[in-house]
Design a protein around this motif. Structure first.
Motif, PDB file in Angstrom:
ATOM      1  N   ALA A  41       0.825  -1.203   0.000  1.00  0.00           N
ATOM      2  CA  ALA A  41       0.000   0.000   0.000  1.00  0.00           C
ATOM      3  C   ALA A  41       0.863   1.258   0.000  1.00  0.00           C
ATOM      4  O   ALA A  41       0.548   2.243  -0.676  1.00  0.00           O
ATOM      5  CB  ALA A  41      -0.935  -0.003   1.213  1.00  0.00           C
ATOM      6  N   VAL A  42       1.979   1.229   0.746  1.00  0.00           N
ATOM      7  CA  VAL A  42       2.896   2.366   0.742  1.00  0.00           C
ATOM      8  C   VAL A  42       3.481   2.555  -0.649  1.00  0.00           C
ATOM      9  O   VAL A  42       3.563   3.674  -1.172  1.00  0.00           O
ATOM     10  CB  VAL A  42       4.027   2.158   1.775  1.00  0.00           C
ATOM     11  CG1 VAL A  42       5.086   3.240   1.639  1.00  0.00           C
ATOM     12  CG2 VAL A  42       3.457   2.158   3.191  1.00  0.00           C
ATOM     13  N   ARG A  43       3.888   1.443  -1.269  1.00  0.00           N
ATOM     14  CA  ARG A  43       4.474   1.534  -2.607  1.00  0.00           C
ATOM     15  C   ARG A  43       3.467   2.065  -3.621  1.00  0.00           C
ATOM     16  O   ARG A  43       3.840   2.746  -4.578  1.00  0.00           O
ATOM     17  CB  ARG A  43       4.995   0.154  -3.034  1.00  0.00           C
ATOM     18  CG  ARG A  43       5.710   0.160  -4.375  1.00  0.00           C
ATOM     19  CD  ARG A  43       6.621  -1.050  -4.519  1.00  0.00           C
ATOM     20  NE  ARG A  43       5.903  -2.302  -4.485  1.00  0.00           N
ATOM     21  CZ  ARG A  43       5.370  -2.888  -5.574  1.00  0.00           C
ATOM     22  NH1 ARG A  43       5.482  -2.285  -6.753  1.00  0.00           N
ATOM     23  NH2 ARG A  43       4.766  -4.034  -5.485  1.00  0.00           N
ATOM     24  N   ARG A  44       2.176   1.761  -3.412  1.00  0.00           N
ATOM     25  CA  ARG A  44       1.134   2.241  -4.322  1.00  0.00           C
ATOM     26  C   ARG A  44       0.594   3.613  -3.909  1.00  0.00           C
ATOM     27  O   ARG A  44      -0.353   4.114  -4.485  1.00  0.00           O
ATOM     28  CB  ARG A  44      -0.021   1.240  -4.362  1.00  0.00           C
ATOM     29  CG  ARG A  44       0.370  -0.154  -4.855  1.00  0.00           C
ATOM     30  CD  ARG A  44       0.706  -0.180  -6.312  1.00  0.00           C
ATOM     31  NE  ARG A  44      -0.486   0.049  -7.136  1.00  0.00           N
ATOM     32  CZ  ARG A  44      -0.491   0.101  -8.452  1.00  0.00           C
ATOM     33  NH1 ARG A  44       0.637  -0.041  -9.108  1.00  0.00           N
ATOM     34  NH2 ARG A  44      -1.616   0.303  -9.111  1.00  0.00           N
ATOM     35  N   ASN A  45       1.211   4.202  -2.876  1.00  0.00           N
ATOM     36  CA  ASN A  45       0.860   5.541  -2.407  1.00  0.00           C
ATOM     37  C   ASN A  45      -0.565   5.621  -1.848  1.00  0.00           C
ATOM     38  O   ASN A  45      -1.259   6.615  -2.021  1.00  0.00           O
ATOM     39  CB  ASN A  45       1.028   6.572  -3.535  1.00  0.00           C
ATOM     40  CG  ASN A  45       1.219   7.982  -3.000  1.00  0.00           C
ATOM     41  OD1 ASN A  45       1.754   8.166  -1.907  1.00  0.00           O
ATOM     42  ND2 ASN A  45       0.772   8.976  -3.752  1.00  0.00           N
ATOM     43  N   PHE A  46      -1.017   4.552  -1.155  1.00  0.00           N
ATOM     44  CA  PHE A  46      -2.324   4.557  -0.503  1.00  0.00           C
ATOM     45  C   PHE A  46      -2.246   5.361   0.791  1.00  0.00           C
ATOM     46  O   PHE A  46      -1.182   5.516   1.381  1.00  0.00           O
ATOM     47  CB  PHE A  46      -2.770   3.132  -0.168  1.00  0.00           C
ATOM     48  CG  PHE A  46      -3.169   2.300  -1.356  1.00  0.00           C
ATOM     49  CD1 PHE A  46      -3.020   2.763  -2.658  1.00  0.00           C
ATOM     50  CD2 PHE A  46      -3.699   1.031  -1.171  1.00  0.00           C
ATOM     51  CE1 PHE A  46      -3.384   1.997  -3.747  1.00  0.00           C
ATOM     52  CE2 PHE A  46      -4.067   0.245  -2.253  1.00  0.00           C
ATOM     53  CZ  PHE A  46      -3.912   0.724  -3.545  1.00  0.00           C
ATOM     54  N   ASP A  47      -3.402   5.864   1.246  1.00  0.00           N
ATOM     55  CA  ASP A  47      -3.441   6.534   2.541  1.00  0.00           C
ATOM     56  C   ASP A  47      -3.525   5.493   3.658  1.00  0.00           C
ATOM     57  O   ASP A  47      -3.522   4.285   3.402  1.00  0.00           O
ATOM     58  CB  ASP A  47      -4.600   7.526   2.613  1.00  0.00           C
ATOM     59  CG  ASP A  47      -5.972   6.868   2.475  1.00  0.00           C
ATOM     60  OD1 ASP A  47      -6.065   5.633   2.637  1.00  0.00           O
ATOM     61  OD2 ASP A  47      -6.950   7.582   2.202  1.00  0.00           O
ATOM     62  N   VAL A  48      -3.611   5.955   4.901  1.00  0.00           N
ATOM     63  CA  VAL A  48      -3.556   5.039   6.032  1.00  0.00           C
ATOM     64  C   VAL A  48      -4.749   4.083   6.037  1.00  0.00           C
ATOM     65  O   VAL A  48      -4.619   2.906   6.429  1.00  0.00           O
ATOM     66  CB  VAL A  48      -3.474   5.821   7.358  1.00  0.00           C
ATOM     67  CG1 VAL A  48      -4.761   6.626   7.597  1.00  0.00           C
ATOM     68  CG2 VAL A  48      -3.194   4.891   8.535  1.00  0.00           C
ATOM     69  N   PHE A  49      -5.921   4.536   5.569  1.00  0.00           N
ATOM     70  CA  PHE A  49      -7.070   3.636   5.501  1.00  0.00           C
ATOM     71  C   PHE A  49      -6.826   2.541   4.462  1.00  0.00           C
ATOM     72  O   PHE A  49      -7.110   1.363   4.704  1.00  0.00           O
ATOM     73  CB  PHE A  49      -8.334   4.418   5.148  1.00  0.00           C
ATOM     74  CG  PHE A  49      -9.562   3.553   5.048  1.00  0.00           C
ATOM     75  CD1 PHE A  49     -10.188   3.071   6.184  1.00  0.00           C
ATOM     76  CD2 PHE A  49     -10.085   3.207   3.803  1.00  0.00           C
ATOM     77  CE1 PHE A  49     -11.319   2.262   6.090  1.00  0.00           C
ATOM     78  CE2 PHE A  49     -11.206   2.405   3.701  1.00  0.00           C
ATOM     79  CZ  PHE A  49     -11.821   1.929   4.847  1.00  0.00           C
ATOM     80  N   GLY A  50      -6.289   2.931   3.320  1.00  0.00           N
ATOM     81  CA  GLY A  50      -5.949   1.937   2.301  1.00  0.00           C
ATOM     82  C   GLY A  50      -4.912   0.956   2.799  1.00  0.00           C
ATOM     83  O   GLY A  50      -4.965  -0.242   2.486  1.00  0.00           O
ATOM     84  N   MET A  51      -3.950   1.439   3.580  1.00  0.00           N
ATOM     85  CA  MET A  51      -2.954   0.551   4.165  1.00  0.00           C
ATOM     86  C   MET A  51      -3.606  -0.481   5.079  1.00  0.00           C
ATOM     87  O   MET A  51      -3.286  -1.673   5.024  1.00  0.00           O
ATOM     88  CB  MET A  51      -1.926   1.365   4.956  1.00  0.00           C
ATOM     89  CG  MET A  51      -1.003   2.225   4.115  1.00  0.00           C
ATOM     90  SD  MET A  51       0.048   3.292   5.143  1.00  0.00           S
ATOM     91  CE  MET A  51       0.956   2.062   6.089  1.00  0.00           C
ATOM     92  N   ALA A  52      -4.542  -0.025   5.914  1.00  0.00           N
ATOM     93  CA  ALA A  52      -5.212  -0.932   6.844  1.00  0.00           C
ATOM     94  C   ALA A  52      -6.049  -1.971   6.106  1.00  0.00           C
ATOM     95  O   ALA A  52      -6.066  -3.149   6.470  1.00  0.00           O
ATOM     96  CB  ALA A  52      -6.085  -0.131   7.812  1.00  0.00           C
ATOM     97  N   VAL A  53      -6.750  -1.529   5.062  1.00  0.00           N
ATOM     98  CA  VAL A  53      -7.581  -2.459   4.285  1.00  0.00           C
ATOM     99  C   VAL A  53      -6.710  -3.511   3.616  1.00  0.00           C
ATOM    100  O   VAL A  53      -6.999  -4.716   3.671  1.00  0.00           O
ATOM    101  CB  VAL A  53      -8.409  -1.696   3.229  1.00  0.00           C
ATOM    102  CG1 VAL A  53      -9.063  -2.666   2.246  1.00  0.00           C
ATOM    103  CG2 VAL A  53      -9.474  -0.846   3.907  1.00  0.00           C
TER     104      VAL A  53
END
Length: 218
Positions: free
Chosen positions: A29-41
């Motif tokens: 998720a970090v590599r895809r530049n997701f936000d913290v909610f996207g990281m959690a999902v």
């Protein structure tokens, strides 16, 4: 239903597998530049997806992910760790692959064990062990808009190490050799096979005498 490992050990093995898979999901998720909610999902889907599928198939309902608070909190802990302590961007991809390999090794073992404990044959248990190990990674890649590593010819072999680990677990069950030492060794075997595939670029063969007018895609 006889249990091969103590409930406490099985629980901690599951949590360990969820944690390392969740780390790989959060790092992607970090590599895809997701936000913290996207990281959690992505962390939750990666850590819990394979186990949820396994539990639904074998009838272990409601799945442990919905009845044990530790299962739900573990991906969140992984998310927090990655949010604050993720490595430099150029090193994230390697970290994702290492943690994913660790989760693959753990879940092919625990998935096979739990499936057999619920009455499945050795062959069916090994198949479900593979599904447990690979399911979360497939869902992670789909949500991240990537072709799952399981299906890509240009990626190093992904399913083969899990197949080896699940098959080895089934053989140990058949030989009544299941214990923490043998199960750890089997998980490490699958983990090392995956790392060796990454190191040396091992790939599964494609169709014999393949003909295509389209260039290979990566």
């Amino acid at each position: 239903m006889d249990s091969f490992l103590s409930p406490s050990l099985q629980h901690w093995l599951d949590l360990t597998g969820i944690f390392v898979f969740a780390l790989s999901g959060a790092l992607l998720a970090v590599r895809r530049n997701f936000d913290v909610f996207g990281m959690a999902v992505l962390a939750a889907v990666t850590g819990l997806g394979g186990g949820l599928f396994r539990d639904l198939v074998i009838g272990a309902v409601p799945p442990a992910a919905f009845t044990d608070l530790g299962y739900a909190l573990t991906p969140l802990v992984a998310t927090v760790i990655v949010f604050f302590l993720h490595p430099e961007v150029e090193r994230i991809t390697k970290a994702v692959l290492v943690f994913d390999a660790a989760g693959l090794g753990l879940f092919c073992v625990t998935g096979t064990l739990k499936a057999h404990e619920y009455g499945l044959s050795l062959t069916s248990s090994a198949v479900l062990g593979l599904a447990t190990a690979a399911g979360g990674g497939v869902l992670r890649d789909v949500l991240a808009n990537e072709v799952p590593s399981l299906l890509r010819w240009d990626r190093e072999v992904y399913a083969v190490p899990a197949v080896v680990g699940a098959a080895a677990t089934a053989l140990l069950i058949h030989g009544d050799r299941v214990n923490p030492v043998t199960m750890t060794g089997t998980a490490v075997l699958a983990f090392v096979l995956r790392l060796l595939a990454l190191r040396y670029g091992w790939r599964a063969p494609r169709a014999w005498n393949r003909r295509s007018a389209r260039p290979d895609e990566s």
